[in-house]
Design an enzyme around this catalytic site. Structure first.
Site, short mmCIF file in Angstrom:
data_model
loop_
_atom_site.label_atom_id
_atom_site.label_comp_id
_atom_site.label_asym_id
_atom_site.label_seq_id
_atom_site.Cartn_x
_atom_site.Cartn_y
_atom_site.Cartn_z
N ASP A 203 0.91 -1.11 -0.05
CA ASP A 203 -0.12 0.10 -0.08
C ASP A 203 0.90 1.20 -0.06
O ASP A 203 1.94 1.38 0.77
CB ASP A 203 -0.87 -0.32 1.26
CG ASP A 203 -2.06 0.97 1.08
OD1 ASP A 203 -2.81 1.17 0.37
OD2 ASP A 203 -1.99 1.96 2.18
N GLU A 227 1.69 0.01 -4.72
CA GLU A 227 0.61 1.06 -5.30
C GLU A 227 1.38 2.36 -5.33
O GLU A 227 2.13 2.61 -4.45
CB GLU A 227 -0.44 1.14 -4.18
CG GLU A 227 -1.42 2.40 -4.43
CD GLU A 227 -2.27 2.78 -3.55
OE1 GLU A 227 -3.33 3.41 -3.57
OE2 GLU A 227 -1.89 2.74 -2.15
#
Ligand SMILES: *[C@@H]1O[C@H](CO)[C@@H](O)[C@H](O)[C@H]1NC(C)=O
Ligand SMILES: *[C@@H]1O[C@H](CO)[C@@H](O)[C@H](O)[C@H]1NC(C)=O
Ligand SMILES: *[C@@H]1O[C@H](CO)[C@@H](O)[C@H](O)[C@H]1NC(C)=O
Ligand SMILES: *[C@@H]1O[C@H](CO)[C@@H](O)[C@H](O)[C@H]1NC(C)=O
Ligand SMILES: *[C@@H]1O[C@H](CO)[C@@H](O)[C@H](O)[C@H]1NC(C)=O
Ligand SMILES: *[C@@H]1O[C@H](CO)[C@@H](O)[C@H](O)[C@H]1NC(C)=O
Ligand SMILES: *[C@@H]1O[C@H](CO)[C@@H](O)[C@H](O)[C@H]1NC(C)=O
Length: 520
Positions: A203, A227
């Site tokens: 993330d 990400e």
């Protein structure tokens, strides 16, 4: 004694992690799940989940495990699950509750909302038994802080000096601090080993300092995909490197696909060709990028683009070009929620039904899985190229596969696309999505018309499908000597070797009443 001995090999198999590398992941196809929203336990009330309420709906690792057939039946070979570590459990915040799993409180504990350590192991074992990989979402750059004065004793890192100064929503861990780096490295190594995790989705990867990821992912010993939110190609490409990550989620191509296919929208197909051109020189390895159309942060495709064919054409691009295809749960059910929290709908109201979108996903997975292991010219490592562009669409080619995509949408249109391929005149080809046959014309042209609407075509030499089970291709390939078109949608054409192909073909066409219907 005998049964004990028989058990041994399967136990060994169950407990071994695949410890999958980037190369192992290249040929996979990923289904992304928010654990809380995928499946309910037996007996729970299926009407009680409102995404707008931003609270727990009741999905767990066990309910996911109990429903893996749904995912595997669509041909996926990996599952990415939302974060597994303990989340903030205090009073409800202005952003609701931590049902999504991204508000990490204590990395060293599992999130008891989703099950026990045994449950997570059982999920991992069941995936491995099916030959599938487990990808877990990890959040390392921050922890959830409900106030300006968090209680550090509740976090895995308990000393305030290990954090960056306060920033609005969360407490940023100082990931340049050697204590933090070493702590995270041993934490991730332990977690990956304990739960036999095959890959990590990271993330907010760009909010972590340089040099952190090689140590972290090196300790994990598995594929890491990060990400990196944003459409800037230079910035995105800078994160796929020896000093950063194996791979990132393909945000720039997502943006290009939206530009090219969303209806209503710009319908700008150059956006795709320009992006592909830039990728050739900028990305270290586009074949590892994570290709997606939806995720937990973006509006569903169908919220932006009303025509289902727009999604199917864009989806074909994601499966049939370079990169690892990812489908976000509910996309295959045509969900159409807006951005967070409306894109985290419960899946159960769909009744896990089979429909045209699930069928499309299954066909693409079946074909890609087949190509990954059975293509004679290494489809997986070949590089996608653009054959033709047009204001209504484009044709790409990867390995032996020609994909012809259009943005005209569902209504029939008097539009045709002529695509120049390297194939020779008269070669028989099959569209694996409709099972219709095409014949290559002079100068290598393949010509498609959209008089039945703007369906994507995925066209391959018919001989490449032999023994694949795709489009009834157990049948022997039709010997094409006439340059005419056969329609073997039902897979019924069976041509004895001993007969001259051209003769048999024209006989069969006459019987089926198809002569004259030569171009689709
Ligand atoms: C299409 O996208 C490209 C960027 O890839 C841009 O240069 C071009 O101006 C766009 N065309 C239109 C008509 O917006
Ligand atoms: C987009 O999402 C919002 C909120 O979920 C919803 O009200 C709206 O109807 C959606 N639009 C479409 C086209 O589905
Ligand atoms: C969908 O199709 C699969 C076979 O591919 C079948 O096993 C499954 O039961 C079907 N699901 C539903 C809800 O009908
Ligand atoms: C390809 O074959 C390998 C080895 O048999 C297998 O583990 C893998 O799942 C296959 N991949 C696909 C995409 O079918
Ligand atoms: C389709 O378009 C072509 C020109 O592009 C035109 O000659 C033809 O008459 C059109 N057919 C129909 C049915 O509109
Ligand atoms: C033959 O194909 C090439 C592309 O491969 C194209 O540029 C050329 O115009 C075509 N020639 C004819 C006569 O269609
Ligand atoms: C495709 O390759 C896999 C693994 O290499 C093999 O097990 C399978 O039988 C092959 N399938 C076909 C249809 O040839």
């Amino acid at each position: 004694m005998r049964s004990f001995l028989r058990l041994l090999p399967s136990l060994a198999l169950l407990q071994s992690a695949f410890a999958a590398t980037a190369e192992d992941w290249r040929g996979r196809s990923i289904y992304q799940v928010i654990v809380d929203r995928f499946a309910l336990p037996e007996g729970a009330d299926p009407t009680k989940c409102d995404p707008g309420a931003q609270t727990w709906c009741g999905g767990t690792w066990n309910t996911l495990r109990d429903n893996l057939d749904y995912i595997q039946d669509m041909g996926f070979t990996a599952v990415w699950i939302s974060p597994v570590n303990q989340n903030y459990e205090g009073p409800r915040t202005p952003y609701g509750d931590a049902y999504h799993g991204y508000w990490i409180a204590d990395h060293s504990q599992l999130n008891s909302r989703f099950g026990t350590a045994e449950d997570l192991k059982a999920l991992s074992d069941e995936l491995h038994k099916r030959g599938m990989y487990l990808m877990v979402d990890v959040v390392v750059n921050d922890v959830m802080a409900p106030s300006m004065k968090p209680d550090y004793s509740t976090y895995m890192f308990k000393d305030q000096s290990l954090y960056h100064p306060y920033c609005a929503i969360s407490w940023d861990l100082d990931t340049e601090n050697p204590t933090v780096v070493a702590g995270f490295s041993s934490w991730v190594k332990d977690m990956v080993t304990t739960y036999a995790i095959d890959g990590l989705r990271i993330d907010a990867a760009k909010h972590v300092g340089p040099g952190f990821w090689p140590q972290f992912c090196g300790a994990a010993g598995v594929f890491c995909i990060g990400e990196v939110f944003g459409s800037d190609i230079d910035e995105a490409a800078s994160y796929q490197s020896d000093t950063e990550l194996d791979s990132i989620l393909n945000y720039p191509m997502y943006t290009a696909l939206m530009d090219a296919f969303a209806i209503p929208g710009e319908l700008n197909t150059s956006s795709i060709t320009d992006t592909l051109d830039a990728y050739k020189t900028k990305f270290k390895d586009p074949g590892l990028l994570g290709n997606f159309l939806e995720n937990q942060d973006l509006p569903r495709w169908a919220n932006v683009s009303v025509d289902p064919q727009s999604m199917y054409n864009a989806m074909v691009f994601n499966f049939m070009s370079d990169g690892i295809p990812i489908v976000y749960y509910g996309q295959e059910q045509g969900f159409s929620g807006n951005a967070d929290p409306w894109n985290r709908e419960p899946l159960w109201p769909s009744k896990y039904a089979n429909n045209s979108a699930t069928a499309m996903v299954a066909s693409l997975n079946q074909f890609r899985n087949y190509l990954v292991n059975n293509s004679t010219n290494d489809w997986l490592h070949s590089k996608v190229q653009v054959l033709t562009t047009d204001k209504h669409g484009l044709a790409i080619m990867k390995g032996e596969v020609v994909s012809i995509l259009t943005n005209i949408g569902s209504p029939p249109a008097n539009v045709s696309l002529a695509v120049y391929t390297p194939y020779s005149n008269n070669l028989a080809m099959t569209d694996i999505l409709s099972c219709r046959q095409y014949v290559v014309g002079s100068n290598g042209t393949l010509s498609v018309e959209y008089t039945l609407g703007g369906q994507a075509k995925v066209i391959v030499p018919t001989t490449s499908l032999q023994n694949s089970g795709i489009c009834g291709a157990q049948i022997q390939a039709v010997q094409q000597t006439t340059g005419q078109l056969a329609d073997n949608a039902a897979g019924r054409l069976s041509v004895p070797h001993s007969l001259a192909g051209g003769l048999v073909l024209s006989l069969v066409l006459t019987v089926l009443g198809l002569v004259g219907n030569l171009v689709m």
